[in-house]
Design a protein around this motif. Structure first.
Motif, PDB file in Angstrom:
ATOM      1  N   GLY A 252       0.849  -1.195   0.000  1.00 49.19           N
ATOM      2  CA  GLY A 252       0.000   0.000   0.000  1.00 49.19           C
ATOM      3  C   GLY A 252       0.882   1.243   0.000  1.00 49.19           C
ATOM      4  O   GLY A 252       2.108   1.146   0.032  1.00 49.19           O
TER       5      GLY A 252
ATOM      6  N   LEU B  78       0.265   6.001   3.465  1.00 43.50           N
ATOM      7  CA  LEU B  78       0.071   7.457   3.586  1.00 43.50           C
ATOM      8  C   LEU B  78      -0.167   7.919   5.018  1.00 43.50           C
ATOM      9  O   LEU B  78       0.362   8.946   5.441  1.00 43.50           O
TER      10      LEU B  78
ATOM     11  N   GLU C 193      -1.425   2.367  10.663  1.00 45.00           N
ATOM     12  CA  GLU C 193      -1.438   1.529   9.460  1.00 45.00           C
ATOM     13  C   GLU C 193      -2.165   0.201   9.748  1.00 45.00           C
ATOM     14  O   GLU C 193      -2.900  -0.303   8.895  1.00 45.00           O
TER      15      GLU C 193
ATOM     16  N   HIS D 191      -5.880   1.053   9.803  1.00 41.21           N
ATOM     17  CA  HIS D 191      -6.340   1.290   8.416  1.00 41.21           C
ATOM     18  C   HIS D 191      -6.488  -0.053   7.684  1.00 41.21           C
ATOM     19  O   HIS D 191      -7.490  -0.290   6.983  1.00 41.21           O
TER      20      HIS D 191
ATOM     21  N   TYR E  66      -7.084  -2.981   8.930  1.00 37.27           N
ATOM     22  CA  TYR E  66      -8.302  -3.667   9.420  1.00 37.27           C
ATOM     23  C   TYR E  66      -9.525  -3.167   8.651  1.00 37.27           C
ATOM     24  O   TYR E  66     -10.379  -3.956   8.224  1.00 37.27           O
TER      25      TYR E  66
ATOM     26  N   HIS F 233     -12.075  -5.553   6.382  1.00 38.22           N
ATOM     27  CA  HIS F 233     -13.509  -5.691   6.647  1.00 38.22           C
ATOM     28  C   HIS F 233     -14.347  -5.084   5.516  1.00 38.22           C
ATOM     29  O   HIS F 233     -15.388  -5.624   5.154  1.00 38.22           O
TER      30      HIS F 233
ATOM     31  N   MET G 172     -19.849  -6.527   2.940  1.00 43.11           N
ATOM     32  CA  MET G 172     -19.692  -5.082   2.708  1.00 43.11           C
ATOM     33  C   MET G 172     -19.464  -4.845   1.214  1.00 43.11           C
ATOM     34  O   MET G 172     -20.369  -4.974   0.431  1.00 43.11           O
TER      35      MET G 172
ATOM     36  N   ARG H 196      -7.170  -6.202  -3.737  1.00 41.64           N
ATOM     37  CA  ARG H 196      -6.761  -5.108  -2.851  1.00 41.64           C
ATOM     38  C   ARG H 196      -5.242  -5.040  -2.868  1.00 41.64           C
ATOM     39  O   ARG H 196      -4.576  -6.053  -2.694  1.00 41.64           O
TER      40      ARG H 196
ATOM     41  N   MET I 169     -14.858   6.749  11.590  1.00 41.19           N
ATOM     42  CA  MET I 169     -14.822   5.876  10.408  1.00 41.19           C
ATOM     43  C   MET I 169     -15.987   4.866  10.352  1.00 41.19           C
ATOM     44  O   MET I 169     -16.604   4.698   9.285  1.00 41.19           O
ATOM     45  N   VAL I 170     -16.276   4.225  11.490  1.00 42.62           N
ATOM     46  CA  VAL I 170     -17.357   3.229  11.482  1.00 42.62           C
ATOM     47  C   VAL I 170     -18.700   3.905  11.168  1.00 42.62           C
ATOM     48  O   VAL I 170     -19.513   3.377  10.383  1.00 42.62           O
TER      49      VAL I 170
ATOM     50  N   GLN J  23     -18.796   4.613   7.502  1.00 42.87           N
ATOM     51  CA  GLN J  23     -19.042   3.381   6.732  1.00 42.87           C
ATOM     52  C   GLN J  23     -20.536   3.012   6.780  1.00 42.87           C
ATOM     53  O   GLN J  23     -21.103   2.575   5.786  1.00 42.87           O
TER      54      GLN J  23
ATOM     55  N   LYS K 259     -15.699   8.809   7.157  1.00 48.12           N
ATOM     56  CA  LYS K 259     -15.189   7.509   6.697  1.00 48.12           C
ATOM     57  C   LYS K 259     -13.680   7.521   6.445  1.00 48.12           C
ATOM     58  O   LYS K 259     -12.973   6.594   6.848  1.00 48.12           O
TER      59      LYS K 259
ATOM     60  N   ASP L 168      -9.882   9.604  -5.204  1.00 50.43           N
ATOM     61  CA  ASP L 168     -10.291   8.200  -5.180  1.00 50.43           C
ATOM     62  C   ASP L 168     -11.513   7.976  -6.082  1.00 50.43           C
ATOM     63  O   ASP L 168     -11.592   6.996  -6.825  1.00 50.43           O
TER      64      ASP L 168
ATOM     65  N   ARG M 103      -1.995  11.178  -7.730  1.00 48.73           N
ATOM     66  CA  ARG M 103      -1.676   9.736  -7.725  1.00 48.73           C
ATOM     67  C   ARG M 103      -2.520   8.957  -8.722  1.00 48.73           C
ATOM     68  O   ARG M 103      -3.619   9.365  -9.067  1.00 48.73           O
TER      69      ARG M 103
HETATM   70  C1  GRG Z   1     -15.071  -1.620   7.589  1.00 53.04           C
HETATM   71  C2  GRG Z   1     -15.233  -0.203   9.683  1.00 53.04           C
HETATM   72  C3  GRG Z   1     -14.952  -0.321   8.268  1.00 53.04           C
HETATM   73  C4  GRG Z   1     -14.584   0.775   7.623  1.00 53.04           C
HETATM   74  C5  GRG Z   1     -14.169   0.793   6.239  1.00 53.04           C
HETATM   75  C6  GRG Z   1     -11.918   3.161   4.964  1.00 53.04           C
HETATM   76  C7  GRG Z   1     -13.069   2.293   4.719  1.00 53.04           C
HETATM   77  C8  GRG Z   1     -14.048   2.197   5.792  1.00 53.04           C
HETATM   78  C9  GRG Z   1     -13.201   1.558   3.593  1.00 53.04           C
HETATM   79  C10 GRG Z   1     -12.234   1.572   2.503  1.00 53.04           C
HETATM   80  C11 GRG Z   1     -12.952   1.601   1.203  1.00 53.04           C
HETATM   81  C12 GRG Z   1     -12.435   2.634   0.338  1.00 53.04           C
HETATM   82  C13 GRG Z   1     -11.851   2.173  -0.941  1.00 53.04           C
HETATM   83  C14 GRG Z   1     -12.488   3.911   0.701  1.00 53.04           C
HETATM   84  C15 GRG Z   1     -11.976   4.977  -0.138  1.00 53.04           C
HETATM   85  C16 GRG Z   1     -10.787   5.670   0.423  1.00 53.04           C
HETATM   86  C17 GRG Z   1      -9.778   4.749   0.976  1.00 53.04           C
HETATM   87  C18 GRG Z   1      -9.741   4.622   2.438  1.00 53.04           C
HETATM   88  C19 GRG Z   1      -8.944   4.127   0.152  1.00 53.04           C
HETATM   89  C20 GRG Z   1      -7.867   3.235   0.609  1.00 53.04           C
HETATM   90  O1  GRG Z   1      -6.836   3.994   1.195  1.00 53.04           O
HETATM   91  P1  GRG Z   1      -5.409   4.115   0.465  1.00 53.04           P
HETATM   92  O2  GRG Z   1      -5.590   4.547  -0.956  1.00 53.04           O
HETATM   93  O3  GRG Z   1      -4.977   2.577   0.488  1.00 53.04           O
HETATM   94  O4  GRG Z   1      -4.519   4.941   1.319  1.00 53.04           O
HETATM   95  P2  GRG Z   1      -3.542   1.899   0.598  1.00 53.04           P
HETATM   96  O5  GRG Z   1      -3.776   0.502   0.122  1.00 53.04           O
HETATM   97  O6  GRG Z   1      -2.582   2.661  -0.262  1.00 53.04           O
HETATM   98  O7  GRG Z   1      -3.180   1.950   2.051  1.00 53.04           O
END
Ligand code: GRG
Length: 304
Positions: free
Chosen positions: A53, A56, A83, A86, A88, A92, A98, A104, A162-163, A166, A190, A231, A302
């Motif tokens: 990842g 960040l 990290e 994040h 986790y 999930h 979900m 990923r 965050m929860v 979501q 979120k 994103d 990015r």
């Molecule tokens: C399941 C409680 C629970 C929460 C999930 C953050 C989130 C809430 C879901 C992620 C889904 C998603 C794609 C959200 C868009 C923004 C995001 C958090 C992208 C992923 O973060 P990056 O781009 O990922 O920093 P890497 O893989 O680079 O760490």
């Protein structure tokens, strides 16, 4: 000293790479698998947390700690904790209940590589370990500081952060009428809340002034929204090869996003304006905040 982690502190890609290597070394150590059958959950935690990842959030912890002269040891503990938390959320979020994602960080999602139950446990393990790490004396010698960090992360990650975001996002799948204000609030919770924690962590560990803290949270909120717009743009225009995750899902689901409301050009303009605004909050920190300025530019440019 944190600056000693960066072989070239003027170059963002080098600093990101050096920070990621240092954080991954801490996560490696924290997730050393034990003997016994429970080693499987460690394997799943390592699989997800050490996958490639961008790192960040830990980078923001390190750069915010750099502003206040926090030790590298303290900063890396907090960076590893965010990290893991994040990761986790990603594990999930990818589950069939979900987002039901197969890809990923360029690899099969945790539940695809292992199984649903192991992925749930791996997420739970990373979430709880994050708080354990913050409670350790290596994180800070002052128990009040450790407590403040723990409280701040709990608020950012929980139902008021965050929860909660979501939950709103899941409901939004059946309510396509969200306006820009509602989407902004959803995303602040979120994704913005963890960015805010990452930037505030340096101020908490460095016992900085309330003004510094507010400036960093304001930077994080603007940068976090710009990150989310980027994103949405990647979901609309990027490919799975580039991003390492499934794309086109928002449009397929008919979800209201920044892009569906503002359009591609409007979303891009808005992201750039947010980055200017984010960087404006860093003025008081002078040159010491240069990497934070550069990472803000990076989040909108990015391709993954
Ligand atoms: C399941 C409680 C629970 C929460 C999930 C953050 C989130 C809430 C879901 C992620 C889904 C998603 C794609 C959200 C868009 C923004 C995001 C958090 C992208 C992923 O973060 P990056 O781009 O990922 O920093 P890497 O893989 O680079 O760490």
């Amino acid at each position: 000293m944190i600056s000693a982690l960066w072989s070239d502190p003027t170059d963002l890609p080098t600093a990101l790479r050096d920070s990621a290597a240092a954080v991954d070394a801490v996560i490696e150590r924290l997730l050393a698998p034990p003997d016994g059958p429970e080693a499987r959950v460690y394997e799943a935690m390592r699989y997800a947390a050490l996958a490639p990842g961008k790192r960040l959030r830990p980078f923001l912890v390190l750069t915010s700690c750099h502003l206040f002269g926090v030790s590298a040891c303290s900063a890396l503990q907090a960076a590893a904790a965010i990290e893991m938390l994040h990761t986790y959320s990603l594990i999930h979020d990818d589950l069939p209940a979900m987002d039901n994602s197969d890809l990923r960080r360029g690899r099969p999602t945790c539940h695809k590589e292992f199984d649903d139950a192991t992925a749930i446990l791996a997420g739970d393990g990373l979430l709880t370990l994050a708080f354990e790490v913050l409670s350790e004396t290596d994180t800070h010698g002052d128990p009040a500081v450790r407590c403040e960090l723990i409280q701040s992360l709990a608020k950012a990650a929980g139902s008021a952060g965050m929860v909660g975001g979501q939950m709103i996002d899941l409901l939004a799948e059946h309510d396509h009428s969200l306006d820009i204000g509602a989407i902004t609030r959803l995303q602040r919770l979120k994704t913005g809340a963890l960015f805010a924690f990452s930037c505030e962590a340096g101020a908490i560990l460095g016992k900085a002034s309330i003004e510094s803290r507010r400036s960093l949270v304001a930077y994080a909120h603007d940068m976090g929204l710009a990150f989310q717009i980027a994103d949405d743009l990647l979901d609309a225009e990027g490919s799975a090869e580039e991003t390492g995750k499934s794309v086109g899902r928002d449009a397929d689901a008919g979800k209201a996003t920044f892009v569906s409301i503002l359009g591609i050009d409007g979303a891009r303009t808005q992201a750039k304006a947010l980055i200017d605004q984010a960087n404006h909050h860093l003025i008081a920190f002078g040159d010491k905040a240069d990497l934070m300025r550069k990472v803000a530019e990076f989040v909108v440019a990015r391709r993954s």
